[in-house]
Motif scaffolding. Structure first.
Motif, PDB file in Angstrom:
ATOM      1  N   THR A 194      25.116 -13.422  57.568  1.00  0.00           N
ATOM      2  CA  THR A 194      25.180 -14.787  58.204  1.00  0.00           C
ATOM      3  C   THR A 194      26.025 -14.182  59.574  1.00  0.00           C
ATOM      4  O   THR A 194      26.017 -12.717  59.950  1.00  0.00           O
ATOM      5  CB  THR A 194      27.683 -14.590  57.442  1.00  0.00           C
ATOM      6  OG1 THR A 194      28.926 -15.073  58.394  1.00  0.00           O
ATOM      7  CG2 THR A 194      27.354 -12.315  57.328  1.00  0.00           C
ATOM      8  N   TRP A 248      29.954 -19.685  55.106  1.00  0.00           N
ATOM      9  CA  TRP A 248      28.740 -18.169  55.321  1.00  0.00           C
ATOM     10  C   TRP A 248      28.671 -16.744  54.618  1.00  0.00           C
ATOM     11  O   TRP A 248      29.057 -16.025  54.777  1.00  0.00           O
ATOM     12  CB  TRP A 248      27.957 -17.533  56.592  1.00  0.00           C
ATOM     13  CG  TRP A 248      27.264 -19.003  56.956  1.00  0.00           C
ATOM     14  CD1 TRP A 248      27.578 -20.050  57.914  1.00  0.00           C
ATOM     15  CD2 TRP A 248      26.007 -18.798  57.115  1.00  0.00           C
ATOM     16  NE1 TRP A 248      26.594 -20.553  58.752  1.00  0.00           N
ATOM     17  CE2 TRP A 248      24.704 -20.085  58.258  1.00  0.00           C
ATOM     18  CE3 TRP A 248      24.985 -18.310  56.920  1.00  0.00           C
ATOM     19  CZ2 TRP A 248      24.224 -20.054  58.530  1.00  0.00           C
ATOM     20  CZ3 TRP A 248      23.323 -18.482  57.150  1.00  0.00           C
ATOM     21  CH2 TRP A 248      23.420 -19.609  57.854  1.00  0.00           C
ATOM     22  N   TYR A 250      19.767 -18.360  54.931  1.00  0.00           N
ATOM     23  CA  TYR A 250      20.978 -17.905  54.366  1.00  0.00           C
ATOM     24  C   TYR A 250      20.796 -17.041  53.039  1.00  0.00           C
ATOM     25  O   TYR A 250      21.866 -16.072  52.979  1.00  0.00           O
ATOM     26  CB  TYR A 250      21.610 -19.687  53.931  1.00  0.00           C
ATOM     27  CG  TYR A 250      22.882 -20.251  53.278  1.00  0.00           C
ATOM     28  CD1 TYR A 250      23.849 -20.051  54.146  1.00  0.00           C
ATOM     29  CD2 TYR A 250      22.948 -19.687  52.355  1.00  0.00           C
ATOM     30  CE1 TYR A 250      24.921 -20.090  53.833  1.00  0.00           C
ATOM     31  CE2 TYR A 250      24.126 -19.579  51.389  1.00  0.00           C
ATOM     32  CZ  TYR A 250      25.607 -19.414  52.069  1.00  0.00           C
ATOM     33  OH  TYR A 250      26.854 -19.928  51.079  1.00  0.00           O
TER      34      TYR A 250
END
Length: 443
Positions: free
Chosen positions: A438, A432, A90
């Motif tokens: 993303t 995201w 992430y």
């Protein structure tokens, strides 16, 4: 060391139960990213000394436990695996300790710490790097209401945005199961209702306007068996440049529930500006919706434009008496030889009269019922098209089971599912949007 205060909702020493295990809050740490972004970590210990952590940011909570570094593997730095699940990288978040309180197993390290987070739906792996030291934590989303119940918290931190492991508002798999089961039950119910029904004409009758003048007619009873369905009523009357009206009440003889309706029948025509025109119809259809099984009867009343048929010059066979009636229903009986006329407002008043002219009329026409004679002869003598319309025909048919509601419910279910599916996509896009990795296209 600065003591944590802002948005801190747990106290050191406070106890709470999560997943059936009682934990004690042993330390509180506030961490800072940049100059204005803060989140809180609560260190927990169970009765055996096992460690766990609660992390809260913007009102979103994550429950974490430590895992062995060797259990989190992957050939790619962006996608790694833990217990058979793939976790997507992430973001990297550098932070430092801003405030702390409680009991710590080790000396606090105030150097810059980097958190590398990997996400899979409502699960995450957090990698903590301090110098050469690496620690890994497995985290799952935990509802703020569950935290509130576990620790009996009066007030929770303000909730904003979408959390990194926040679940979508609806469980798509569960929604599919619910919709599929509901659709199957609806189909089975519709099949039962359809196969348990017979479609038939349940009522057909011709009603004279004179029979329902100033009163109501109660029909014979009829029985409907099977599932609920519309009851279609067809009303016909020989209107010609005129109107008629039918009032119909369907009475359930068991419950005394009444469904009332009224219908106008109109038909007009003419010739204007060199062209003929017409509008309306002598026949009208309407439905009484959702009629269930049971025993019913109709209460019927009807009226039409104008009064009784008007006529003039009805002369007795011996040419002694002449009878006329105008559009308002006034009856005139004339003794031709004596040139005497007597007027009556209606047939009932005439029948009760015992005067000489009435006796003469009955004798001359050879009948004791002048009112019946007048009504019968009026139809033959009148030239008024309105008056020649003497009846209305009613026919009631129990229609096949309607598939409209069935199809509409299934359509709504499909629309809701598609809306939830699209909504989940935009939910994940927003989740995201702060990540540099993303999986969704960015503009």
């Amino acid at each position: 060391m600065k003591v944590p205060t802002e948005n801190v909702v747990l106290d050191v020493g406070q106890k709470g139960e999560i997943n059936g295990v009682e934990y004690t809050v042993v330390a509180i740490t506030v961490k800072r990213y940049g100059n204005s972004i803060f989140w809180r970590e609560y260190s927990l210990k169970d009765s055996k000394g096992g460690d766990a952590f609660l992390s809260e940011s913007d009102g979103h909570w994550v429950f974490l436990v430590a895992i062995h570094p060797d259990d989190f593997k992957g050939k790619s730095s962006k996608v790694k695996t833990y217990q058979g699940r793939n976790y997507r990288w992430y973001e990297n978040t550098p932070c430092s300790i801003y405030a702390a309180a409680g009991f710590f197993d080790e000396h606090l390290d105030f150097n810059l710490v980097t958190y590398q987070e990997y996400v899979n739906g409502t699960r995450m792996i957090s990698q903590e790097k301090v110098g050469k030291k690496n620690q890994y934590f497995y985290g799952v989303h935990i509802s703020k209401y569950e935290v509130k119940r576990a620790f009996k918290i009066a007030h929770m931190p303000y909730y904003t945005g979408i959390g990194i492991v926040q679940p979508y508002y609806f469980d798509i798999r569960q929604a599919i199961n619910i919709f599929c089961i509901a659709a199957l039950l609806i189909c089975l119910l519709q099949l039962y209702v359809y196969t348990s029904r017979t479609n038939e004409t349940v009522f057909a009758e011709t009603i004279n306007f004179t029979d329902v003048k100033d009163k109501e007619l109660v029909s014979k009873s009829f029985t409907l068996s099977g599932g609920s369905a519309p009851l279609k009523v067809n009303a016909f009357s020989g209107v010609d440049n005129s109107w008629a009206n039918i009032q119909l009440s369907l009475v359930n003889e068991k419950t005394n529930e009444i469904i009332y309706t009224s219908k106008d029948i109109e038909q007009y025509h003419g010739y204007e500006d060199g062209e003929s025109w017409s509008e309306g119809s002598q026949s009208e259809d309407f439905n009484l919706c959702g009629v269930g099984s049971g025993k019913y009867h109709f209460i019927i009343s009807a009226e039409k434009e104008g009064g009784l048929p008007s006529f003039s010059g009805l002369t007795s066979p011996d040419s002694k008496v002449m009878i006329s009636r105008d559009k308002s229903g006034i009856i005139e009986i004339t003794d031709i030889f004596k040139v005497q006329t007597k007027t009556f407002t209606d047939g009932q008043t005439l029948e009760k009269d015992t005067s000489e002219v009435i006796r003469l009329a009955k004798a001359s026409f050879g009948t004791q019922k002048l009112d019946s004679l007048i009504n019968a002869e009026a139809l033959r003598l009148t030239t008024d098209p309105i008056s020649s319309n003497t009846y209305v025909q009613l026919k009631a048919t129990w229609l096949p089971v309607s598939f409209w509601n069935f199809g509409f419910i299934l359509f709504i279910m499909v629309v809701l599912f598609v809306a939830m599916w699209i909504g989940r996509h935009f939910f994940n896009v927003n989740k995201w949007k702060n990540s540099s990795n993303t999986p969704y296209a960015t503009s």
